[in-house]
Design a protein around this motif. Structure first.
Motif, PDB file in Angstrom:
ATOM      1  N   CYS A  26       0.851  -1.028  -0.052  1.00  0.00           N
ATOM      2  CA  CYS A  26      -0.118  -0.189  -0.156  1.00  0.00           C
ATOM      3  C   CYS A  26       0.961   1.223   0.006  1.00  0.00           C
ATOM      4  N   HIS A  27       0.866   2.232  -1.124  1.00  0.00           N
ATOM      5  CA  HIS A  27       1.657   3.172  -1.332  1.00  0.00           C
ATOM      6  C   HIS A  27       1.350   4.334  -0.183  1.00  0.00           C
ATOM      7  N   CYS A  28      -0.116   4.394  -0.540  1.00  0.00           N
ATOM      8  CA  CYS A  28      -0.637   5.440   0.144  1.00  0.00           C
ATOM      9  C   CYS A  28      -0.199   5.567   2.171  1.00  0.00           C
ATOM     10  N   ASP A  81      -6.760   4.018   2.436  1.00  0.00           N
ATOM     11  CA  ASP A  81      -7.057   5.568   1.748  1.00  0.00           C
ATOM     12  C   ASP A  81      -7.678   5.375   0.368  1.00  0.00           C
ATOM     13  N   CYS A  82      -7.080   5.074  -0.590  1.00  0.00           N
ATOM     14  CA  CYS A  82      -7.827   5.012  -1.976  1.00  0.00           C
ATOM     15  C   CYS A  82      -8.423   3.840  -2.204  1.00  0.00           C
ATOM     16  N   GLY A  83      -8.009   2.538  -1.570  1.00  0.00           N
ATOM     17  CA  GLY A  83      -8.191   1.270  -2.072  1.00  0.00           C
ATOM     18  C   GLY A  83      -7.639   0.574  -3.287  1.00  0.00           C
ATOM     19  N   GLY A  84      -7.030   0.987  -3.865  1.00  0.00           N
ATOM     20  CA  GLY A  84      -6.129   0.709  -4.974  1.00  0.00           C
ATOM     21  C   GLY A  84      -5.317  -0.713  -4.877  1.00  0.00           C
ATOM     22  N   CYS A  85      -4.726  -0.600  -3.586  1.00  0.00           N
ATOM     23  CA  CYS A  85      -4.066  -1.647  -3.075  1.00  0.00           C
ATOM     24  C   CYS A  85      -4.755  -3.042  -2.742  1.00  0.00           C
ATOM     25  N   MET A  86      -5.971  -2.943  -2.638  1.00  0.00           N
ATOM     26  CA  MET A  86      -6.855  -4.076  -2.297  1.00  0.00           C
ATOM     27  C   MET A  86      -6.627  -5.247  -2.901  1.00  0.00           C
TER      28      MET A  86
END
Length: 96
Positions: A4-6, A44-49
């Motif tokens: 997760c980059h965020c 945060d953004c959920g892109g890592c899910m």
């Protein structure tokens, strides 16, 4: 590897959190939200899910606790609110 980059969560942190949760409570259900909480972070953004879930699935300690296995019933065994087999009006009229 950063998952997760965020929030800067690595795969090692995810695995360590799962191991810690399993050691503290062997019967707990481990979810991504619980992992974020254990690490003191929030999604945060959920892109890592997708990658987050793949990392979780790769953990040996993620499995469902033995006491909770087999709680789901098969469709044949499911009880339908105690209703009779022909409880629907369309089924009654077809049977008459």
């Amino acid at each position: 590897m950063i998952v997760c980059h965020c929030t800067q969560i690595s795969d090692h942190e995810i695995k360590a959190a799962i191991d810690w949760m399993r050691a503290s409570d062997p019967q707990t259900i481990i979810t991504p939200g619980k992992i974020y909480h254990a690490l003191g972070k929030r999604a945060d953004c959920g892109g890592c899910m997708p990658l987050f879930l793949d990392t979780m699935r790769g953990c040996d300690n993620l499995g469902v606790p033995p006491i909770l296995r087999g709680l789901r019933t098969r469709k044949e065994e499911a009880v339908h609110e105690g209703r009779r087999k022909g409880h629907r009006i369309s089924q009654r009229s077809a049977a008459v």
